[in-house]
Design an enzyme around this catalytic site. Structure first.
Site, PDB file in Angstrom:
ATOM      1  CE  LYS A  76      14.488  39.199   5.708  1.00 15.91           C
ATOM      2  NZ  LYS A  76      14.751  37.825   5.253  1.00 15.91           N
ATOM      3  CG  ASP A 112      16.342  37.110   2.137  1.00 17.17           C
ATOM      4  OD1 ASP A 112      17.417  36.748   2.664  1.00 17.17           O
ATOM      5  OD2 ASP A 112      15.512  37.842   2.708  1.00 17.17           O
TER       6      ASP A 112
END
Length: 288
Positions: A76, A112
């Site tokens: 990420k 997220d």
């Protein structure tokens, strides 16, 4: 060409992702939307590749005409070096979980934080928010920490195996929100003694990383516990919390709401998040 007439090929890049619910979750919603939509897993472990092969997988997706890709552990943050530009959220957070391929560009997004925010709002309303402990300052932890402050949690104590990473995140949060809202800690047990709740944002508890991230004695009935791991749906940490009488939040909701946001980025079509949530629970029951 109208969006509903287009074919969509999307993916997920990460390690040990063969049990991911994302393909079925996305594809089920796409069928309801009348879309030709396929979701593939590009798994480092399955292919016998190191995480350093990330650029090759991104190249493969682009070459094969993917509309975009979700990005998960351990990429990420490392994925950012291989993108052309970032959305405002991704740039602010320094972490990407969704890449869109458009007009020859790779654009990084972060859904997220929104996924955690929505899940917490719905699943843990009216809990005390003076102080929380966050475990994990990696890509997911960065997004969750941002969401936590946006939710009204006044102070966060951040623990990470890499103490410098925890210190960096704490400094970024305090700068971003212009107040002393986060500090790194090396003593989780001590931090929990004064905390209202615990947020868990590490891989511990996943089927490939079983176990508890804390000493069981540190968790008290007055604590609330929010986990971002969703496979299994009830992690060892959540089961411990439930046995102790804590209010708990499963990671599945975060998965659903971040997926809904990613689906819209890939297709330009707003999904039905409540329907996706029902699909997710059906998938979990089938795999239980």
């Amino acid at each position: 060409m109208p969006m509903h007439d287009k074919k969509f090929l999307v993916g997920l890049i990460g390690a040990d992702i063969q049990t991911s619910k994302s393909p079925a979750l996305h594809e089920m919603e796409a069928r309801h939307q009348g879309l030709d939509y396929r979701y593939e897993l590009l798994d480092f472990a399955e292919r016998g590749l190191p995480a350093s092969a990330l650029p090759d997988l991104l190249d493969e997706e682009e070459r094969r005409g993917f509309a975009g890709s979700n990005i998960t552990h351990p990429c990420k943050q490392t994925v950012i070096a291989h993108l052309n530009r970032l959305s405002e959220d991704a740039e602010m957070l320094g972490a990407v979980n969704t890449v869109v391929f458009r007009n020859g560009e790779r654009i990084g997004h972060n859904t997220d934080w929104y996924g955690f925010y929505e899940n917490f709002q719905r699943g843990l309303p009216h809990v005390a928010k003076s102080h929380a402990v966050l475990l994990g300052a990696g890509g997911a932890g960065v997004a969750v920490a941002h969401a936590a402050i946006k939710l009204g949690i006044k102070r966060i104590s951040i623990f990470d195996q890499d103490s410098k990473r925890a210190e960096t995140l704490a400094g970024q949060l305090s700068d971003r929100f212009s107040r002393d809202c986060a500090r790194a800690t090396t003593d989780v047990g001590s931090a929990l003694r004064s905390a209202d709740g615990l947020i868990h944002a590490t891989p511990t508890g996943m089927k490939s990383h079983p176990g508890l991230p804390i000493d069981p004695e540190w968790l008290l009935p007055r604590h609330w516990v929010a986990d971002i791991v969703y496979m299994p749906l009830v992690t060892e940490l959540l089961a411990l919390g439930e046995r102790k009488g804590c209010r708990t939040l499963r990671g599945g909701g975060m998965t659903v709401y971040q997926a809904a946001a990613a689906f819209e980025l890939f297709t330009g079509i707003a999904p039905d998040a409540e329907r996706m949530s029902r699909h997710f629970m059906d998938l979990c029951r089938l795999s239980a």
